[in-house]
Design an enzyme around this catalytic site. Structure first.
Site, PDB file in Angstrom:
ATOM      1  N   ASP A  10       0.854  -1.175   0.000  1.00  0.00           N
ATOM      2  CA  ASP A  10       0.000   0.000   0.000  1.00  0.00           C
ATOM      3  C   ASP A  10       0.886   1.219   0.000  1.00  0.00           C
ATOM      4  O   ASP A  10       1.945   1.210   0.617  1.00  0.00           O
ATOM      5  CB  ASP A  10      -0.854   0.014   1.276  1.00  0.00           C
ATOM      6  CG  ASP A  10      -2.084  -0.854   1.121  1.00  0.00           C
ATOM      7  OD1 ASP A  10      -2.624  -0.874   0.000  1.00  0.00           O
ATOM      8  OD2 ASP A  10      -2.486  -1.480   2.105  1.00  0.00           O
TER       9      ASP A  10
ATOM     10  N   ARG B 140     -16.696  17.399   0.908  1.00  0.00           N
ATOM     11  CA  ARG B 140     -15.265  17.300   0.583  1.00  0.00           C
ATOM     12  C   ARG B 140     -14.549  18.629   0.762  1.00  0.00           C
ATOM     13  O   ARG B 140     -13.691  19.010  -0.033  1.00  0.00           O
ATOM     14  CB  ARG B 140     -15.070  16.754  -0.830  1.00  0.00           C
ATOM     15  CG  ARG B 140     -15.455  15.264  -0.886  1.00  0.00           C
ATOM     16  CD  ARG B 140     -15.064  14.631  -2.170  1.00  0.00           C
ATOM     17  NE  ARG B 140     -15.758  15.263  -3.279  1.00  0.00           N
ATOM     18  CZ  ARG B 140     -15.214  15.508  -4.445  1.00  0.00           C
ATOM     19  NH1 ARG B 140     -13.963  15.199  -4.660  1.00  0.00           N
ATOM     20  NH2 ARG B 140     -15.904  16.061  -5.406  1.00  0.00           N
TER      21      ARG B 140
ATOM     22  N   ASP C  71      -9.194  -6.527   2.677  1.00  0.00           N
ATOM     23  CA  ASP C  71      -7.911  -7.112   2.285  1.00  0.00           C
ATOM     24  C   ASP C  71      -7.925  -8.632   2.433  1.00  0.00           C
ATOM     25  O   ASP C  71      -7.063  -9.313   1.892  1.00  0.00           O
ATOM     26  CB  ASP C  71      -6.770  -6.575   3.166  1.00  0.00           C
ATOM     27  CG  ASP C  71      -6.346  -5.189   2.746  1.00  0.00           C
ATOM     28  OD1 ASP C  71      -6.628  -4.830   1.580  1.00  0.00           O
ATOM     29  OD2 ASP C  71      -5.743  -4.471   3.552  1.00  0.00           O
TER      30      ASP C  71
ATOM     31  N   PHE D 179     -14.650  18.868   7.897  1.00  0.00           N
ATOM     32  CA  PHE D 179     -14.623  18.137   6.626  1.00  0.00           C
ATOM     33  C   PHE D 179     -15.667  17.031   6.651  1.00  0.00           C
ATOM     34  O   PHE D 179     -15.851  16.365   7.656  1.00  0.00           O
ATOM     35  CB  PHE D 179     -13.225  17.518   6.436  1.00  0.00           C
ATOM     36  CG  PHE D 179     -13.097  16.709   5.189  1.00  0.00           C
ATOM     37  CD1 PHE D 179     -12.742  17.335   4.005  1.00  0.00           C
ATOM     38  CD2 PHE D 179     -13.340  15.344   5.193  1.00  0.00           C
ATOM     39  CE1 PHE D 179     -12.626  16.585   2.835  1.00  0.00           C
ATOM     40  CE2 PHE D 179     -13.225  14.606   4.038  1.00  0.00           C
ATOM     41  CZ  PHE D 179     -12.867  15.231   2.853  1.00  0.00           C
ATOM     42  N   SER D 180     -16.381  16.874   5.566  1.00  0.00           N
ATOM     43  CA  SER D 180     -17.262  15.712   5.483  1.00  0.00           C
ATOM     44  C   SER D 180     -17.093  15.069   4.117  1.00  0.00           C
ATOM     45  O   SER D 180     -16.684  15.717   3.152  1.00  0.00           O
ATOM     46  CB  SER D 180     -18.721  16.115   5.712  1.00  0.00           C
ATOM     47  OG  SER D 180     -19.220  16.727   4.548  1.00  0.00           O
TER      48      SER D 180
END
Lengths: 76, 678
Positions: free
Chosen positions: B302, B378, B518, B373-374
């Site tokens: 990642d 954005r 994952d 922020f949501s």
């Protein structure tokens, strides 16, 4: 002689079988180049050492002893 | 707490290993190690012969000494294995001691709470842990959020947030809740936790042999059979020439020729690999995975956390035409004051630097309100005195100003594009309908990641970065970090698809992951490392768990895997090469009485036939303990090409294996003569 020649093939075949079951991995920079002088030396060295280890004791009693006895004048 | 490897010869471990090596003489346990079993049969035979000598009053010194050294050969091998096991157990105990036997608050039907011992908890139980409480067992948070101090197992002093639902719901027994109240669903019975599994893995008897160990074992058995034939036929040849060779001599010859060195150390090498992983705070669930990690040639990583630090940093202000840099900085600062994310803080830091403010606490203006922020809007920002400052993704801010009659200036559009192309994340700042400018947020590479990736490439491992970023950004970061390949705009399934694709091409793939999404990819990967902080699903799908939850650990794991394979190869080479000199010691000695001229083969000039055979057998025995440090620590490994590694190790272990016993046997021979043991 026969046993030394052929019986030792069995585990070699077993190893080959286990190798054959493995996935084929594409050559990459991690692969060992088999065309290098080092690899050739290693392969030949292994063949000679393992072969010599197998037949050395009998070799000693046969030709080597014969030569040494010849040197002292004893013949058969 | 980084677990230190116990000192190699730590006295209590050694004492324990000595005690453990005796019960291992039981043929039923030696059965797992055919080479040593053959030595034991030989030892039994010579012991019987010596007993016969003593009873019938024949001279027994030689037979008895050979028997003693044969028994020691087996004991030394057992000791190596016991020492490796003991070290693994000691390390696991250190980890386990972090677990306290504190009371657990179990929730029973009817929402009542009863206090039970942590040892009585079973899988599926729900427990309540509050401020300051110790988490009684491995589990998953099913309700609530907590700040957890995991330093007891990871050594990381900064507490971490664990919460229900997300990818950070896994908790480990023995860690402490600093604040918060959580309900934890216990996921492992006592005795079945990861640590318990790990402890089971180092117990040789329970350990499954890995494919590589099996293959090597076939080779060793083959060699043993071969030398058995050699020795038996030698007897036949000698008989033909009218000589007879004592059984003890034949057994001694056979044991010297058999690959006892590698046969004796093989289990220890495998266990020691697990120990080394554990000292890196990685718990391996299977030996097969440890070994596969040495053959891995594709590593999926990642981006966030492995290649880059988790958070991005503001590095540059790009004001719009007609806007002063200071004005942009001021606005950006106000909008970020209440923003506690690392990105927000880095913007404030950059503003202070730009504006030359040193003040530690800059307060938000009176009467202001912070817009957090949501995911929908954005953007985040601040409102006060009818001023509305917003910062956020460029399309979100673009819409925002258009609703208010403004528009995105061309120069900012260009700036945003160039930031993205260079691997950064653009943020746009607006006040009302006016765009003030853009901020460049940059991914910061982890220190040293570049060098490690270069080392990976040297050993032929391809690194693949997976990121949700757009391909342009991903390419820029990949180029900066030296990544070979990347998958941008990756959806959760992308990992599984990528792994399948590489495996179809024949690659062995390693990956590290934490989230539930994952889990399928982890189950598919050949080497799958789950972070301890990850979800239970991820941990179960994986074959290793990293207690530190550090994605860069994957690189250490690969190195340890390679080291195990190289160590095995090196010691096998050493063991076989040793045989050459043993022939020169034993064969002339066997026939010295009848054919003294064979002494030309006695190149070491060993004093007497008896001393020659004794020295060879003694060398054969003591080389095992001498090589224990090497097999526990592993052969020195530097990342380089396969050819270079082979050259180096052939030189050391091949040529060394030819030369060392000549010197060793000669020295032992001198000692044997000096002590009149012959």
């Amino acid at each position: 002689m026969l046993v030394g020649r052929f019986a030792t093939i069995l585990p070699a075949l077993a190893l080959a079988g286990s190798l054959a079951q493995k996935r084929i991995v594409p050559a990459s920079s991690a692969s060992l180049p088999v065309a290098s002088p080092l690899f050739v030396i290693m392969l030949v060295g292994t063949v000679i050492i393992v072969g010599a280890l197998t037949f050395f004791p009998v070799f000693v009693l046969g030709p080597i002893l014969d030569h040494l006895l010849l040197a002292t004048g004893r013949t058969f | 707490m980084k677990i230190n490897m116990p000192g190699l010869w730590q006295s209590d471990l050694v004492a324990q290993a000595v005690r453990d090596s005796i019960p291992k003489l039981d043929p039923r346990s030696l059965w797992r190690n055919p080479v040593m079993l053959a030595v034991e049969i030989g030892a039994l035979l010579t012991t019987l012969i010596s007993a016969g000598d003593i009873i019938q009053g024949r001279p027994y010194g030689f037979d008895a000494q050979i028997s003693i050294w044969l028994w020691f050969t087996i004991l030394f091998a057992n000791f190596a294995e016991a020492l490796a096991e003991g070290r693994g157990r000691a390390q696991a105990e250190t980890l386990r001691s972090a677990r306290s036997e504190a009371k657990a608050h179990r929730i029973i039907p009817g929402d009542r709470i009863e206090d039970v011992s942590a040892l009585d908890l079973r899988k599926g139980d729900l427990v309540l842990v509050e401020d300051g409480g110790i988490i009684p067992g491995d589990g998953e948070i099913s309700e609530g959020v907590a700040l957890v101090d995991e330093s007891a197992i990871t050594g990381e002093s900064a507490p971490v947030v664990r919460e229900a639902g997300g990818n950070l719901s896994g908790v480990t027994g023995g860690t402490r809740v600093l604040s918060g109240k959580v309900t934890i669903k216990i996921t492992a019975n006592p005795g079945e936790t990861f640590l318990d599994q790990m402890i089971g893995m180092v117990e040789s008897a329970k350990r499954q042999k890995t494919p590589n160990e099996k293959a090597l074992e076939i080779l060793l058995i083959g060699l043993t059979c071969l030398f058995l034939v050699v020795v038996v036929s030698l007897q036949a040849f000698a008989g033909y020439m009218g000589l007879s060779i004592a059984a003890t001599v034949l057994v001694a010859l056979l044991v010297c020729l058999m690959p006892t060195t590698i046969g004796g150390l093989l289990p220890a090498i495998g266990i020691a690999g697990m120990d080394r992983l554990l000292s890196h705070n990685v718990i391996a669930m299977s030996g097969r995975a440890v070994e596969a990690s040495g053959d891995v040639d594709v590593v999926l990583m990642d981006k966030t956390g492995t290649i880059t630090l988790g958070n991005r940093m503001a590095t540059q202000f790009l004001p719009a035409v007609g806007v002063k840099k200071e004005e942009l900085a001021q606005a950006a600062m106000f909008s970020s004051l209440a923003d506690e994310t690392p990105e927000g803080r880095s913007i404030v830091d950059l503003c202070k630097e730009t504006l030359g403010i040193r003040g530690r606490d800059i307060r938000a203006p009176e009467g202001s309100s912070f817009i957090p922020f949501s995911a929908e809007s954005r953007m985040s920002g601040i409102d006060w005195d009818k001023r509305e400052i917003r910062k956020g993704a460029h399309d979100a801010i673009g819409e925002y100003v258009e609703q208010r009659g403004g528009s995105m200036p061309e120069d900012i559009r260009a700036a945003v594009e160039s930031i993205a192309r260079e691997g950064g994340t653009p943020l746009v700042v607006a006040e009302g309908s006016r765009i003030l400018g853009a901020i460049r947020l940059k991914d910061v590479l982890k220190t040293g990641i570049r060098d490690r990736l270069i080392n990976l490439r040297k050993v032929g491992i391809r690194s693949v970065m997976i990121t949700g970023d757009n391909p342009m950004t991903a390419a820029a970061i990949a180029a900066e970090a030296g990544i070979d390949d990347f998958i941008g705009q990756a959806r959760p399934e992308a990992k599984l698809e990528a792994i399948r694709k590489y495996q179809r091409e024949g690659h062995l793939v390693a990956m590290i992951g934490d989230g539930t999404n994952d889990a399928p990819a982890l189950a598919q990967a050949d080497v799958a490392v789950a972070m301890n902080a990850g979800t239970q699903a991820a941990r179960e799908a994986a074959n290793m768990v990293d207690l530190d939850s550090n994605p860069a650990k994957l690189l250490d794991i690969v190195e340890i895997g390679k080291q195990i394979l190289i160590t095995r190869g090196a010691l096998t080479t050493f063991s076989v090469a040793n045989d050459v000199s043993k022939y020169f010691a034993i064969i002339p000695a066997v026939f010295a009485a009848e054919y003294p001229m064979l002494s030309v083969l006695n190149v070491m000039h060993l004093a007497t036939p008896t001393s020659a055979m004794l020295s060879a057998i003694i060398f054969n025995a003591i080389i095992i303990p001498l090589l224990i440090p090497l097999s526990l620590r592993g052969v020195h490994y530097t990342p380089t090409t396969a050819l270079e590694l082979l050259r180096r190790n052939l030189l050391i272990y091949g040529l060394g294996g030819l030369a060392v016993p000549f010197i060793g046997i000669k020295l032992i021979d001198m000692l044997v003569i000096f002590l009149h043991l012959e």
